[in-house]
Design a protein around this motif. Sequence first.
Motif: not given
Length: 185
Positions: A144-149, A178-184
């Motif tokens: 998850i951290d790597s996805l965020r970075q 992915l949806e949580a990290m890219t939602s506006n």
Amino acid sequence: MRAFELRHLGIDATTISRAVERGDLVRVARGLYQKSDGQVDGEQALAEASRLVPKGVIAMLSALAYHGVTDQMPRKVWLAIGSKDWAPKVSYPPVHFVRLGANYLNQGIEHHMISGVSVPIYGVAKTLADIFRHPKLIDRSMAIDSLRQTLTNRKATAAQIAEAAKSGRVWKTVQPYLEAMTSNG
């Protein structure tokens, strides 16, 4: 260069040994040599492992570290090989083998020049799919951290990550993160 490549150029084992004794060549590992004045990269272990295991592809933690999307530095070079490929004994650098099916092994490979060697390394999106696909090998929090970075540093787009996750059959696992990290919102 590998010893057999030097022999292919007409340099016999005795000449190689003399070059090592004189200091013209450095024996990096069994059957692997480097010019004594050769350029040394920080990622040289990746190039050395690539030369020792020609069918291998730099994967998982090593690929994440190379692409700069993790803070962890792996103690071993992670190499993906085919499910039926022979895994050679490598004394240096330390290597951790991951076995992948033939159809999945050849997806998402990029070639990067490291220490004058073209090294096959999985791209960021493919590597993220791999680490979500193998939760027993890599902790989910690190994935998850790597996805965020990756998203923060724009190393791959959400669409590229989604495509890799779908082809790696982990879309249902990756999708909520992915949806949580890219939602506006």
